[in-house]
Design an enzyme around this catalytic site. Structure first.
Site, PDB file in Angstrom:
ATOM      1  N   HIS A 123      -2.609   0.842   8.909  1.00 42.61           N
ATOM      2  CA  HIS A 123      -1.264   1.372   8.645  1.00 42.61           C
ATOM      3  C   HIS A 123      -1.344   2.564   7.688  1.00 42.61           C
ATOM      4  O   HIS A 123      -0.755   3.619   7.926  1.00 42.61           O
ATOM      5  CB  HIS A 123      -0.384   0.261   8.059  1.00 42.61           C
ATOM      6  CG  HIS A 123       0.995   0.705   7.693  1.00 42.61           C
ATOM      7  ND1 HIS A 123       2.109   0.318   8.405  1.00 42.61           N
ATOM      8  CD2 HIS A 123       1.450   1.516   6.693  1.00 42.61           C
ATOM      9  CE1 HIS A 123       3.182   0.887   7.863  1.00 42.61           C
ATOM     10  NE2 HIS A 123       2.815   1.603   6.815  1.00 42.61           N
ATOM     11  N   GLU A 124      -2.105   2.386   6.587  1.00 46.02           N
ATOM     12  CA  GLU A 124      -2.191   3.458   5.588  1.00 46.02           C
ATOM     13  C   GLU A 124      -2.865   4.693   6.156  1.00 46.02           C
ATOM     14  O   GLU A 124      -2.412   5.818   5.918  1.00 46.02           O
ATOM     15  CB  GLU A 124      -2.959   2.979   4.351  1.00 46.02           C
ATOM     16  CG  GLU A 124      -2.264   1.922   3.541  1.00 46.02           C
ATOM     17  CD  GLU A 124      -0.813   2.238   3.264  1.00 46.02           C
ATOM     18  OE1 GLU A 124      -0.448   3.423   3.152  1.00 46.02           O
ATOM     19  OE2 GLU A 124      -0.030   1.282   3.188  1.00 46.02           O
TER      20      GLU A 124
ATOM     21  N   CYS B  56       7.394  -0.447   6.679  1.00 48.19           N
ATOM     22  CA  CYS B  56       6.884   0.750   6.008  1.00 48.19           C
ATOM     23  C   CYS B  56       7.896   1.172   4.955  1.00 48.19           C
ATOM     24  O   CYS B  56       9.095   1.185   5.213  1.00 48.19           O
ATOM     25  CB  CYS B  56       6.685   1.868   7.034  1.00 48.19           C
ATOM     26  SG  CYS B  56       6.055   3.391   6.312  1.00 48.19           S
ATOM     27  N   LEU B  57       7.405   1.532   3.787  1.00 51.74           N
ATOM     28  CA  LEU B  57       8.298   1.987   2.722  1.00 51.74           C
ATOM     29  C   LEU B  57       9.028   3.276   3.109  1.00 51.74           C
ATOM     30  O   LEU B  57      10.055   3.595   2.517  1.00 51.74           O
ATOM     31  CB  LEU B  57       7.517   2.192   1.424  1.00 51.74           C
ATOM     32  CG  LEU B  57       6.891   0.920   0.841  1.00 51.74           C
ATOM     33  CD1 LEU B  57       5.918   1.274  -0.278  1.00 51.74           C
ATOM     34  CD2 LEU B  57       7.952  -0.043   0.342  1.00 51.74           C
TER      35      LEU B  57
ATOM     36  N   GLN C  81       3.275   9.981   1.799  1.00 52.37           N
ATOM     37  CA  GLN C  81       4.576   9.340   1.571  1.00 52.37           C
ATOM     38  C   GLN C  81       5.248   9.836   0.294  1.00 52.37           C
ATOM     39  O   GLN C  81       6.453   9.655   0.127  1.00 52.37           O
ATOM     40  CB  GLN C  81       4.434   7.815   1.514  1.00 52.37           C
ATOM     41  CG  GLN C  81       4.092   7.197   2.872  1.00 52.37           C
ATOM     42  CD  GLN C  81       3.916   5.705   2.775  1.00 52.37           C
ATOM     43  OE1 GLN C  81       2.858   5.225   2.365  1.00 52.37           O
ATOM     44  NE2 GLN C  81       4.947   4.958   3.120  1.00 52.37           N
TER      45      GLN C  81
ATOM     46  N   HIS D 237      -0.843   7.059   8.187  1.00 45.36           N
ATOM     47  CA  HIS D 237      -0.018   8.013   7.432  1.00 45.36           C
ATOM     48  C   HIS D 237      -0.771   9.331   7.219  1.00 45.36           C
ATOM     49  O   HIS D 237      -0.149  10.395   7.136  1.00 45.36           O
ATOM     50  CB  HIS D 237       0.360   7.428   6.066  1.00 45.36           C
ATOM     51  CG  HIS D 237       1.536   6.491   6.092  1.00 45.36           C
ATOM     52  ND1 HIS D 237       2.791   6.897   6.443  1.00 45.36           N
ATOM     53  CD2 HIS D 237       1.635   5.176   5.804  1.00 45.36           C
ATOM     54  CE1 HIS D 237       3.633   5.860   6.357  1.00 45.36           C
ATOM     55  NE2 HIS D 237       2.940   4.803   5.972  1.00 45.36           N
TER      56      HIS D 237
ATOM     57  N   GLY E 217       0.847  -1.188   0.000  1.00 46.52           N
ATOM     58  CA  GLY E 217       0.000   0.000   0.000  1.00 46.52           C
ATOM     59  C   GLY E 217       0.880   1.234   0.000  1.00 46.52           C
ATOM     60  O   GLY E 217       2.104   1.141   0.169  1.00 46.52           O
TER      61      GLY E 217
END
Ligand code: NI
Length: 181
Positions: free
Chosen positions: A142-143, A100-101, A52, A146, A47
């Site tokens: 999680h998304e 996480c990216l 981000q 952000h 995702g």
């Protein structure tokens, strides 16, 4: 459209609260969603959230079929979620490994609600809602964190379970520990 740079933990934009999207089906929003998909695919993420890539709008994308990096994970439908609202269905929580990216190379043991109801809109303004659990519920939480300027390390309760992948998993990471979004 383009693969965009993914901001890393420490960048101030990742700490900001994103703004609700005011108009749907705009060129700006559709281009943003395309960039999110391209950037997520290039990074092999599960995702990606607009902050981000430095865009402070309440837009996330996640899911899709056959991510080779997560072969053991149940498939999550390919989803664009704008202006989301999440409501836990009950208070039960599970902890699991999360990455996480924006925090590359690391994993943490993160508590999330097991079952959630969520609703929002797609980029064209179509409303939808779902009840989900498990990995799907984890990815959505999680998304959406952000969008409120929260990265998962802030949710890790036991910091002995937060570290670099090679050191946490010296025998190699299993797919279930390989979630990044
Ligand atoms: Ni993330």
């Amino acid at each position: 459209m383009a693969v965009r740079e993914i901001l890393k933990m420490g960048h101030p934009l990742l700490l900001q609260v994103a703004q609700p999207v005011a108009s749907f089906d705009s060129t700006e929003l559709i281009n943003l969603v395309e960039d999110l998909w391209e950037t997520m695919a290039a990074a092999k993420g599960a995702g990606l959230a607009a902050p981000q890539i430095g865009v402070l709008q309440r837009v996330v994308v996640f899911g899709g079929e056959r991510n080779p990096r997560y072969p053991e994970m149940p498939p999550i439908p390919r989803t664009v979620l704008v202006n989301p609202e999440i409501i836990p269905i009950d208070q039960s929580v599970s902890e699991d490994w999360e990455g996480c990216l924006s925090v590359p190379g690391m994993r943490g043991w993160v508590p999330r609600y097991n079952k959630i109801f969520y609703r929002g809109w797609d980029e064209h303004g179509n409303a939808f809602e779902r009840e989900v659990e498990g990995f799907h519920a984890r990815v959505v939480q999680h998304e959406c964190d952000h969008l409120d300027g929260v990265l998962y390390p802030r949710r890790v309760r036991d910091l002995t379970r937060f570290g670099f992948i090679q050191d946490l998993f010296p025998e190699g990471v299993r797919p279930a520990e390989n979630f990044e979004a």
